[in-house]
Motif scaffolding. Sequence first.
Motif, PDB file in Angstrom:
ATOM      1  N   LEU A   1      15.090  11.788  17.472  1.00  0.00           N
ATOM      2  CA  LEU A   1      15.219  12.932  16.576  1.00  0.00           C
ATOM      3  C   LEU A   1      14.478  12.611  15.279  1.00  0.00           C
ATOM      4  O   LEU A   1      14.837  11.674  14.562  1.00  0.00           O
ATOM      5  CB  LEU A   1      16.695  13.230  16.296  1.00  0.00           C
ATOM      6  N   PHE A   2      13.437  13.401  14.995  1.00  0.00           N
ATOM      7  CA  PHE A   2      12.610  13.207  13.811  1.00  0.00           C
ATOM      8  C   PHE A   2      12.647  14.456  12.941  1.00  0.00           C
ATOM      9  O   PHE A   2      12.799  15.583  13.435  1.00  0.00           O
ATOM     10  CB  PHE A   2      11.142  12.945  14.191  1.00  0.00           C
ATOM     11  N   SER A   3      12.476  14.266  11.640  1.00  0.00           N
ATOM     12  CA  SER A   3      12.176  15.392  10.753  1.00  0.00           C
ATOM     13  C   SER A   3      10.680  15.660  10.825  1.00  0.00           C
ATOM     14  O   SER A   3       9.870  14.738  10.923  1.00  0.00           O
ATOM     15  CB  SER A   3      12.587  15.073   9.313  1.00  0.00           C
ATOM     16  N   GLU A   4      10.311  16.926  10.782  1.00  0.00           N
ATOM     17  CA  GLU A   4       8.914  17.299  10.916  1.00  0.00           C
ATOM     18  C   GLU A   4       8.120  16.845   9.698  1.00  0.00           C
ATOM     19  O   GLU A   4       8.591  16.948   8.558  1.00  0.00           O
ATOM     20  CB  GLU A   4       8.766  18.815  11.091  1.00  0.00           C
TER      21      GLU A   4
ATOM     22  N   HIS B   1      12.261  24.626  13.508  1.00  0.00           N
ATOM     23  CA  HIS B   1      11.495  24.041  12.418  1.00  0.00           C
ATOM     24  C   HIS B   1      12.382  23.048  11.688  1.00  0.00           C
ATOM     25  O   HIS B   1      13.614  23.097  11.783  1.00  0.00           O
ATOM     26  CB  HIS B   1      10.985  25.100  11.442  1.00  0.00           C
ATOM     27  N   GLY B   2      11.757  22.135  10.971  1.00  0.00           N
ATOM     28  CA  GLY B   2      12.504  21.142  10.218  1.00  0.00           C
ATOM     29  C   GLY B   2      12.761  19.862  10.994  1.00  0.00           C
ATOM     30  O   GLY B   2      12.577  18.771  10.469  1.00  0.00           O
TER      31      GLY B   2
ATOM     32  N   LYS C   1       0.753  10.956   2.870  1.00  0.00           N
ATOM     33  CA  LYS C   1      -0.009  12.079   3.411  1.00  0.00           C
ATOM     34  C   LYS C   1       0.895  13.273   3.705  1.00  0.00           C
ATOM     35  O   LYS C   1       0.494  14.431   3.514  1.00  0.00           O
ATOM     36  CB  LYS C   1      -0.737  11.640   4.683  1.00  0.00           C
ATOM     37  N   ALA C   2       2.116  13.001   4.164  1.00  0.00           N
ATOM     38  CA  ALA C   2       3.051  14.096   4.416  1.00  0.00           C
ATOM     39  C   ALA C   2       3.416  14.812   3.124  1.00  0.00           C
ATOM     40  O   ALA C   2       3.555  16.042   3.099  1.00  0.00           O
ATOM     41  CB  ALA C   2       4.305  13.558   5.103  1.00  0.00           C
ATOM     42  N   LEU C   3       3.544  14.065   2.035  1.00  0.00           N
ATOM     43  CA  LEU C   3       3.836  14.690   0.744  1.00  0.00           C
ATOM     44  C   LEU C   3       2.677  15.561   0.276  1.00  0.00           C
ATOM     45  O   LEU C   3       2.875  16.657  -0.260  1.00  0.00           O
ATOM     46  CB  LEU C   3       4.133  13.615  -0.299  1.00  0.00           C
TER      47      LEU C   3
END
Length: 245
Positions: A65-68, A103-104, A127-129
């Motif tokens: 389980l990951f956050s997108e 989503h999320g 990079k995600a930020l």
Amino acid sequence: MLEALNGHLGEFVIVEHSELSTAILARLHPYIQLIDSAADPRLTLTSNVDKPPSLRRSVGQGWRLFSELGRSPILCLQLLRQGIRIDIDNCDGQLCVTPHIHHGWQLVALENDMRLFTGQKELRRAKALLNRANDYNANTEQLLLELSEIDMVCADLGLMLQDHTNNRPNEQLKQIASIDAQLQRKKQWLSQQYQQAMERNNWQYSANQPGCDESLYRKLEYYQLLSTPEMNAMVENLLLDEKNS
């Protein structure tokens, strides 16, 4: 919480599956609770969101389980507090894993989990930020959370630049410096948004308008002189009740 969102919050591995019994090994963070929907009637409500495709898993296989990536941590944590429902059904000798989220958060098969092989954690997080869309309607709490997250990432990037034990290629050093500069510009914009949200009490005034506390106090004194003693006493009682509450 922010540090935990960098990796997976849960890992599930099927250790046994037959017509008589099914056993799934679950590894979760300490603050996450796993509840069987059959034992809690509150979790039997169906969701109206469009469900993503199901994962077909067999013995020895699993998912995480990951956050997108690129999603606001506020959104991810709100969904996590509400509860993430995952249906597990029998499908022709295998298990079909279907999340009720669109989503999320996302479920990633173990063999397709490439987050551990896409570079260092600090660069992935930075990079995600940068890829996260700006929220122009964010409140002060959300802005402070994003600012603190940028500070944490910039501190990690600074340690990477100061680490002379590893001979990093020049291209990677340039990439780290470029990402850090972009994060500083984003931090500056968020700081301006936060300052405006704190100082601008009404949108008809500019954010840099000089304060006029003295004139406001004088106006309040005029109101007190013109109003009746009963009205003044009522206002004092309301302020006292608000302070006590």
